[in-house]
Design a protein around this motif. Structure first.
Motif, PDB file in Angstrom:
ATOM      1  N   ASP A 164       0.716  -1.155  -0.086  1.00  0.00           N
ATOM      2  CA  ASP A 164      -0.106  -0.161  -0.127  1.00  0.00           C
ATOM      3  C   ASP A 164       0.713   1.295  -0.007  1.00  0.00           C
ATOM      4  OD1 ASP A 164      -2.429   1.351  -0.182  1.00  0.00           O
ATOM      5  OD2 ASP A 164      -2.502   1.692   2.154  1.00  0.00           O
ATOM      6  N   ARG A 165       1.934   1.340  -0.720  1.00  0.00           N
ATOM      7  CA  ARG A 165       2.737   2.461  -0.759  1.00  0.00           C
ATOM      8  C   ARG A 165       2.322   3.249  -2.088  1.00  0.00           C
ATOM      9  NH1 ARG A 165       8.460   0.576   0.236  1.00  0.00           N
ATOM     10  NH2 ARG A 165       8.439  -0.675   2.297  1.00  0.00           N
ATOM     11  N   LYS A 166       2.524   4.431  -2.162  1.00  0.00           N
ATOM     12  CA  LYS A 166       2.315   5.310  -3.544  1.00  0.00           C
ATOM     13  C   LYS A 166       3.508   5.134  -4.192  1.00  0.00           C
ATOM     14  CE  LYS A 166       0.555   9.414  -2.922  1.00  0.00           C
ATOM     15  NZ  LYS A 166       0.437  10.763  -2.226  1.00  0.00           N
ATOM     16  N   VAL A 167       3.030   4.876  -5.367  1.00  0.00           N
ATOM     17  CA  VAL A 167       4.072   4.646  -6.445  1.00  0.00           C
ATOM     18  C   VAL A 167       4.160   5.820  -7.567  1.00  0.00           C
ATOM     19  CG1 VAL A 167       5.184   2.843  -8.013  1.00  0.00           C
ATOM     20  CG2 VAL A 167       3.943   2.012  -5.888  1.00  0.00           C
ATOM     21  N   ALA A 168       5.293   6.287  -7.958  1.00  0.00           N
ATOM     22  CA  ALA A 168       5.591   7.094  -8.968  1.00  0.00           C
ATOM     23  C   ALA A 168       6.332   6.350  -9.904  1.00  0.00           C
ATOM     24  CB  ALA A 168       6.013   8.576  -8.599  1.00  0.00           C
ATOM     25  N   ILE A 169       6.116   6.670 -11.344  1.00  0.00           N
ATOM     26  CA  ILE A 169       6.792   6.133 -12.193  1.00  0.00           C
ATOM     27  C   ILE A 169       7.026   7.284 -13.252  1.00  0.00           C
ATOM     28  CG2 ILE A 169       6.814   4.471 -14.236  1.00  0.00           C
ATOM     29  CD1 ILE A 169       4.727   3.134 -12.788  1.00  0.00           C
ATOM     30  N   ILE A 170       8.556   7.243 -13.462  1.00  0.00           N
ATOM     31  CA  ILE A 170       9.037   8.207 -14.375  1.00  0.00           C
ATOM     32  C   ILE A 170       9.598   7.414 -15.666  1.00  0.00           C
ATOM     33  CG2 ILE A 170      10.728   9.954 -14.689  1.00  0.00           C
ATOM     34  CD1 ILE A 170      11.048  10.437 -11.843  1.00  0.00           C
ATOM     35  N   ALA A 171       9.221   7.443 -16.798  1.00  0.00           N
ATOM     36  CA  ALA A 171       9.585   6.770 -17.952  1.00  0.00           C
ATOM     37  C   ALA A 171      10.097   7.804 -18.950  1.00  0.00           C
ATOM     38  CB  ALA A 171       8.357   6.072 -18.467  1.00  0.00           C
ATOM     39  N   VAL A 172      11.253   7.312 -18.905  1.00  0.00           N
ATOM     40  CA  VAL A 172      12.129   8.217 -20.096  1.00  0.00           C
ATOM     41  C   VAL A 172      12.422   7.439 -21.231  1.00  0.00           C
ATOM     42  CG1 VAL A 172      14.201   9.806 -20.422  1.00  0.00           C
ATOM     43  CG2 VAL A 172      13.353   9.017 -18.044  1.00  0.00           C
ATOM     44  N   ASP A 173      12.216   8.266 -22.627  1.00  0.00           N
ATOM     45  CA  ASP A 173      12.155   7.678 -23.896  1.00  0.00           C
ATOM     46  C   ASP A 173      12.968   8.940 -24.530  1.00  0.00           C
ATOM     47  OD1 ASP A 173      10.987   5.192 -24.561  1.00  0.00           O
ATOM     48  OD2 ASP A 173       9.229   6.230 -24.164  1.00  0.00           O
ATOM     49  N   PRO A 174      13.629   8.385 -25.608  1.00  0.00           N
ATOM     50  CA  PRO A 174      14.562   9.283 -26.408  1.00  0.00           C
ATOM     51  C   PRO A 174      13.985  10.465 -27.263  1.00  0.00           C
ATOM     52  CG  PRO A 174      14.623   7.300 -27.584  1.00  0.00           C
ATOM     53  CD  PRO A 174      13.706   7.081 -26.380  1.00  0.00           C
ATOM     54  N   SER A 175      14.553  11.552 -27.056  1.00  0.00           N
ATOM     55  CA  SER A 175      13.970  12.754 -27.911  1.00  0.00           C
ATOM     56  C   SER A 175      14.765  12.394 -29.447  1.00  0.00           C
ATOM     57  CB  SER A 175      14.559  13.892 -27.513  1.00  0.00           C
ATOM     58  OG  SER A 175      13.839  14.210 -26.401  1.00  0.00           O
ATOM     59  N   SER A 176      14.157  12.960 -30.363  1.00  0.00           N
ATOM     60  CA  SER A 176      14.755  12.802 -31.646  1.00  0.00           C
ATOM     61  C   SER A 176      15.858  13.751 -31.857  1.00  0.00           C
ATOM     62  CB  SER A 176      13.932  13.100 -32.940  1.00  0.00           C
ATOM     63  OG  SER A 176      14.387  13.668 -33.966  1.00  0.00           O
ATOM     64  N   PRO A 177      17.135  13.249 -32.174  1.00  0.00           N
ATOM     65  CA  PRO A 177      18.187  14.325 -32.195  1.00  0.00           C
ATOM     66  C   PRO A 177      18.016  15.410 -33.305  1.00  0.00           C
ATOM     67  CG  PRO A 177      18.867  12.416 -32.978  1.00  0.00           C
ATOM     68  CD  PRO A 177      17.624  12.238 -32.534  1.00  0.00           C
ATOM     69  N   PHE A 178      17.068  15.302 -34.371  1.00  0.00           N
ATOM     70  CA  PHE A 178      16.732  16.016 -35.383  1.00  0.00           C
ATOM     71  C   PHE A 178      15.811  17.041 -35.117  1.00  0.00           C
ATOM     72  CE2 PHE A 178      18.470  11.944 -36.831  1.00  0.00           C
ATOM     73  CZ  PHE A 178      19.791  12.126 -37.312  1.00  0.00           C
ATOM     74  N   THR A 179      14.826  16.633 -34.508  1.00  0.00           N
ATOM     75  CA  THR A 179      13.543  17.459 -34.435  1.00  0.00           C
ATOM     76  C   THR A 179      13.287  17.788 -33.004  1.00  0.00           C
ATOM     77  OG1 THR A 179      11.908  15.771 -34.105  1.00  0.00           O
ATOM     78  CG2 THR A 179      12.702  16.099 -36.542  1.00  0.00           C
ATOM     79  N   GLY A 180      13.926  16.987 -31.999  1.00  0.00           N
ATOM     80  CA  GLY A 180      13.652  17.449 -30.651  1.00  0.00           C
ATOM     81  C   GLY A 180      12.224  16.688 -30.158  1.00  0.00           C
ATOM     82  N   GLY A 181      11.451  16.255 -31.209  1.00  0.00           N
ATOM     83  CA  GLY A 181      10.242  15.657 -30.650  1.00  0.00           C
ATOM     84  C   GLY A 181      10.618  14.027 -30.189  1.00  0.00           C
ATOM     85  N   ALA A 182       9.499  13.600 -29.756  1.00  0.00           N
ATOM     86  CA  ALA A 182       9.704  12.289 -29.087  1.00  0.00           C
ATOM     87  C   ALA A 182       8.139  11.599 -29.293  1.00  0.00           C
ATOM     88  CB  ALA A 182      10.215  12.373 -27.745  1.00  0.00           C
ATOM     89  N   VAL A 183       8.300  10.256 -29.394  1.00  0.00           N
ATOM     90  CA  VAL A 183       7.123   9.371 -29.120  1.00  0.00           C
ATOM     91  C   VAL A 183       7.407   8.767 -27.751  1.00  0.00           C
ATOM     92  CG1 VAL A 183       5.735   7.547 -29.591  1.00  0.00           C
ATOM     93  CG2 VAL A 183       6.370   9.200 -31.596  1.00  0.00           C
ATOM     94  N   LEU A 184       6.561   9.045 -26.624  1.00  0.00           N
ATOM     95  CA  LEU A 184       6.750   8.293 -25.482  1.00  0.00           C
ATOM     96  C   LEU A 184       5.726   7.069 -25.250  1.00  0.00           C
ATOM     97  CD1 LEU A 184       6.929  11.699 -23.540  1.00  0.00           C
ATOM     98  CD2 LEU A 184       8.884  10.418 -24.648  1.00  0.00           C
ATOM     99  N   GLY A 185       6.184   5.988 -25.373  1.00  0.00           N
ATOM    100  CA  GLY A 185       5.380   4.681 -25.600  1.00  0.00           C
ATOM    101  C   GLY A 185       5.353   3.876 -24.295  1.00  0.00           C
TER     102      GLY A 185
END
Ligand code: B12
Ligand code: GTP
Ligand code: MG
Lengths: 131, 337
Positions: B72-93
């Motif tokens: 019964d502990r509160k859980v936070a999840i930080i999920a890191v995905d790569p940014s595109s080096p060309f556009t700076g955009g990202a799909v975080l899946g």
């Protein structure tokens, strides 16, 4: 200071498995420099609103090809509002008959796109909407 | 009510908005982080790293379920995905694999793009974790980009780092670099339902053995004898190897036990505090550097700086002498004769 990134949630509510359009749009928005959170298939309106809140997105994009848009869209808008996210702009793509468009617009849907819609138009409209 | 106060009171929208501010490094976020700082230092930060597709997100999903059900502990999840080096955009899946967690207000999942950072997490991931810590999330799980490199940044940030392997993704010893052992506190062989688990485990054990010999071979009357190596350091932690099937929830309890044992080891050995100290120390050093640089550039005329720079360029002054003279505020001597 890092420039402010546009954050978009792309979600597929409903029970159909047509996910090509959602993926095409997600990639196009990424290539336009946005950060796109993709949540996958079969999302309930509750799941979508919850993800939109946790991710603090500027835009929610729904891909619906099942025909259930008239039930799903208002529910999602309602939940976003209940969470205090009334500023979030909602876009819909997929199979949306012309006759449903006016009612969706009235509800507050920011843009509607069907088969063959140009991703450039979508990018332009999303950028415009979050200004 | 201020944003920080709302966050401390458990307002999830306020939390989400503050996370955005922190990620964008806004001036407001600096104020907020300062206000929240006294409430930090209570969470267990668990890093999850490993090559793409090994099942990190699926494992995080299962671990979070486990902590919710059994502790019964509160859980936070930080999920890191790569940014595109060309556009700076990202799909975080990563959220795709975490749908079991929706509808539970004791879980908060935040996706982040790496935003140009190469170490598997983003520059603001540590600060994001601090906010979750202050907001009362006792377990914070951080999934890295999964570049398959030895990701030291996560090991520096997390108390416990899990390195996830899967059968078939380079079972040979060659592929399992000794580098991962520098960062692994717990080794996980996920997809244990796939063939080749034995090979993967053997390869891992061999690598482990090289780093932490548990037996010693010596010659006795011309014969090789194997004896247990003496435990020279009571603080020594040998990463356990856990097998899991994340898609079926198998091996999760055992994995959670390994994680708990590691936390216990950190506390008993004093390493918990040592890690905290190292982390806060490097944060302070970075800030000091930034502040001193800013102060220095405020104190010096641009022309003066350019003048000295010019001399360095002409080899009239070494960079070392240049810095010395700039800091002393004196005009630079040593003209070319
Ligand atoms: C490919 C396809 C399939 C594939 C899907 C593969 C996949 N993983 O996606 C398969 C073969 C599996 C399939 C199955 C079915 N399909 Co089908 N399928 C199609 C088809 C031919 C093309 C869809 C497609 O992928 N287009 C390509 C993408 C890129 O286009 P798009 O999705 O339209 O996306 C664009 C825009 O709509 C918009 N957009 C889309 N999403 C979003 C989101 C946002 C945020 C924005 C801004 C824009 C946007 O931008 C995109 C780019 O232009 C359509 C017909 C058609 N022409 O649309 C039928 C269609 C969608 N299918 C249909 C049906 C009925 C089915 C089945 C039920 C058939 C059956 N009886 O078994 C099953 C359902 C299976 C399931 N589990 O859901 C019907 C739906 C009818 C309706 N809604 O009224 C259609 C319209 C065919 C028809 N004319 O009857 N299908
Ligand atoms: N058979 C099997 N498949 C698994 C297992 N764990 C995860 N998978 C599958 O492996 C694929 C990748 O899983 P993810 O959890 O997305 O892996 P990941 O490491 O987070 O991937 P990235 O974030 O893209 O690096 C998915 O199709 C999962 O369903 C497992 O234990 N057994
Ligand atoms: Mg993942």
């Amino acid at each position: 200071m890092t420039e402010k990134k546009i954050r978009v949630l792309v979600a597929k509510p409903g029970l159909d498995g047509h996910d090509r359009g959602a993926k095409v749009v997600a990639r196009a928005l990424r290539d336009a420099g946005m950060e796109v959170i993709y949540t996958g298939l079969r999302q309930t309106p509750e799941m979508i609103a919850e993800a939109a809140l946790q991710e603090d997105v500027d835009v929610v994009g729904l891909s619906i090809l099942s025909g259930a848009h008239m039930a799903l869209a208002p529910r999602i808008l309602e939940l976003l509002k209940a969470n205090g996210q009334d500023k979030v702009r909602v876009f819909i793509g997929g199979i949306i008959p012309d006759e449903d468009m006016p009612r969706l617009k009235e509800m507050g849907i920011a843009g509607i796109y069907g088969p063959g819609a140009s991703t450039e138009d979508i990018i332009k409209d999303v950028r415009e909407a979050v200004k | 009510m201020s944003l920080t106060q709302a966050v401390l009171e458990g307002n999830r929208l306020a939390l989400a908005r503050l996370l955005t501010q922190v990620e964008n490094n806004s001036p407001e976020s600096r104020v907020a982080l300062t206000e929240l700082f006294p409430y930090t230092g209570r969470s267990h930060l668990i890093g999850v790293t490993g090559a793409p597709g090994t099942g990190k997100s699926s494992l995080v999903n299962q671990l979070a379920l486990y902590y919710r059900k059994n502790h019964d502990r509160k859980v936070a999840i930080i999920a890191v995905d790569p940014s595109s080096p060309f556009t700076g955009g990202a799909v975080l899946g990563d959220r795709v694999r975490m749908r079991d967690l929706s509808g539970d207000s004791g879980v908060f999942i935040r996706s982040m793009a790496s935003r140009g950072s190469l170490g598997g997490i983003s520059q603001t991931t540590a600060a994001i974790a601090q906010v979750f810590d202050a907001a009362g999330y006792e377990i914070i799980i951080i999934e890295t980009v999964g570049a398959g490199q030895s990701e030291v940044d996560i090991a520096r940030l997390a108390h416990t780092t899990l390195v996830v392997e899967a059968p078939g993704l380079g079972d040979d010893i060659q592929a399992i670099k000794a580098g991962i052992l520098e960062i692994a506190d717990v080794l996980v062989i996920n997809k244990a339902d796939h063939p080749g688990v034995e090979n993967t485990e053997r390869a891992l054990r061999t690598t482990l053995e090289l780093a932490h010999p548990t037996t010693r071979v010596f010659r006795h009357h011309g014969q090789a004898m194997t004896v247990a190596a003496p435990v020279t350091d009571s603080k020594l932690w040998i990463p356990p190897i856990n097998r899991t099937v994340a898609t079926e929830g198998k091996g999760i309890t055992e994995l959670a036990v390994s994680i708990a044992k590691h936390a216990e080891h950190l506390r008993q050995s004093g390493d918990w505090t040592a890690r905290d100290r190292a982390r806060l120390g490097s944060e302070m050093e970075a800030l000091l550097q930034e502040t001193l640089m800013a102060r220095f550039f405020e104190s010096i005329r641009q022309e003066k700086y350019e003048e000295v720079m010019e001399k360095v360029l002409n080899r009239d002054l070494s960079p070392y002498e240049a810095v010395k003279s700039l800091l002393n505020g004196r005009e630079t001597g040593k003209e070319k004769s």
